[in-house]
Write an enzyme that holds these catalytic residues in place. Sequence first.
Site, PDB file in Angstrom:
ATOM      1  N   PRO A 119       0.823  -1.208   0.000  1.00  0.00           N
ATOM      2  CA  PRO A 119       0.000   0.000   0.000  1.00  0.00           C
ATOM      3  C   PRO A 119       0.862   1.265   0.000  1.00  0.00           C
ATOM      4  O   PRO A 119       1.906   1.301   0.640  1.00  0.00           O
ATOM      5  CB  PRO A 119      -0.792  -0.108   1.305  1.00  0.00           C
ATOM      6  CG  PRO A 119      -0.727  -1.552   1.688  1.00  0.00           C
ATOM      7  CD  PRO A 119       0.580  -2.054   1.181  1.00  0.00           C
ATOM      8  N   CYS A 120       0.424   2.293  -0.731  1.00  0.00           N
ATOM      9  CA  CYS A 120       1.157   3.568  -0.799  1.00  0.00           C
ATOM     10  C   CYS A 120       0.776   4.401   0.415  1.00  0.00           C
ATOM     11  O   CYS A 120      -0.372   4.750   0.601  1.00  0.00           O
ATOM     12  CB  CYS A 120       0.792   4.317  -2.067  1.00  0.00           C
ATOM     13  SG  CYS A 120       1.559   5.935  -2.193  1.00  0.00           S
ATOM     14  N   GLN A 121       1.729   4.686   1.266  1.00  0.00           N
ATOM     15  CA  GLN A 121       1.465   5.479   2.468  1.00  0.00           C
ATOM     16  C   GLN A 121       2.549   6.537   2.616  1.00  0.00           C
ATOM     17  O   GLN A 121       3.406   6.666   1.763  1.00  0.00           O
ATOM     18  CB  GLN A 121       1.509   4.556   3.704  1.00  0.00           C
ATOM     19  CG  GLN A 121       0.460   3.470   3.707  1.00  0.00           C
ATOM     20  CD  GLN A 121       0.809   2.393   4.726  1.00  0.00           C
ATOM     21  OE1 GLN A 121       1.851   1.771   4.661  1.00  0.00           O
ATOM     22  NE2 GLN A 121      -0.076   2.206   5.690  1.00  0.00           N
TER      23      GLN A 121
END
Length: 426
Positions: free
Chosen positions: A85-87
């Site tokens: 996931p892009c965080q």
Amino acid sequence: MGKARVVELFAGVGGFRIGLERSGWRVVWSNQWEPATKAQHASDCYVAHFGADGHVCEDIHALMDEAEAGLRDLPDHELLVGGFPCQDYSVARTLNQALGLVGMKGVLWWEIHRLLTMKRPPYLFLENVDRLLKSPAHQRGRDFAVMLTTLANLGYEVEWRVVNAADYGFPQKRRRVLIVGRLAGEAPRDPEEVLYQGTLARALPIERGPVLTAAWDNFAVTGSPADVTESFGAKRGATPFRSAGYMSHRRVWTMDAIPAHEGSRQTLSDILEPTKLVPESYFIRHAHLKTWEYLKGGKREQRFHKATGTPYFYAEGSIPFPDRIDWPARTILTGEGGQSPSRFKHLIETDDGRYRRLTPRELERLNGFPDDWTATGMPDGRRAFMMGNALVVGLIERAGAELIQEVPARPDHVAIPIEVAETIAS
Ligand SMILES: C[S@@+](CC[C@H](N)C(=O)[O-])C[C@H]1O[C@@H](n2cnc3c(N)ncnc32)[C@H](O)[C@@H]1O
């Protein structure tokens, strides 16, 4: 092929694994755990196809804690993969800088980082939304710079490419960044050769031209990860990371790549099921059609803030209604499933003049999964969700086929001990 062992993190329903097994790799360990739901549909689907051996359905954070404490053995592997996931990847400054970096808790990139630190696989292959190269909004490119810095500190060099699957003939417009890393040699390789003929460029060719060569950007990611977090991109409006790039020994070469594809091109119509096989629940009831049309249409209208009642103008452009089936499909999002009208779900007109949504099987085909891959006991809405989270398998297969050729050719790939890598990188 015995040496081509893979560990797959954030495995979802196994998109990486399907592509990599088609290109000769062997997944020896995998992890998938969904924090938002009690049911573990993705992991169940994965196990239904690949078996439970070497698969763990637990929080990656807890697993890495156990592995670091010596309570869990993780297998050696040549390649670590994951679509994480892009965080926000920022790094907290520790009281004692000598302790190194402390990634923000709950940020999954740091779990990949922990595994790389422990196991030092010679190769890694990651996939993410292309926003990763630009985020966050107030410091464009900072998160990717943090990631590159920490990889450089571990002695890895990296190639990346932003790829729209439709540019290579696949039936879906899906833009993602592919990131291939390897333990670096003592000096960077020729950047021109890597950008035009590296692993990703061989898998997904690009046009070669003097303009592109002249447009190269060449800079360094300097400072500690905490310094990068504080200052990278603070003074620039745009990200310096373009659609193709190479980082080695903290130097970055990056340019805009133009895809070169000569093969066939698929469109949405190529993957559609015959109308007579589509269940009635996928057809739009006449009474709902106007709502679909409105949601997909362009608009500029007055609305009111829920809490304060303050009026404001809301504007958005139109998107095709119905979707063009002679084009590649738009990107599948996780909200693609369910009957409620939506701006972003696909809606097509059938040969008998009705309108319908796409079936789970069609969504699987848009990502290149085998038919009914997710028909493993989850509701249709979840099947659509899984495809929104997944990836275009053919892209992984193409990159995997190039990468596997390097494995036997680099018996020296654990050349630089980690302490030495850190010295070179600093
Ligand atoms: C972008 S998806 C990857 C999808 C995958 N590439 C596929 O083909 O289906 C990210 C995955 O990470 C999983 N995930 C999120 N948090 C996690 C955690 N703490 N531990 C393990 N997996 C996690 C999600 O459930 C999701 O399936």
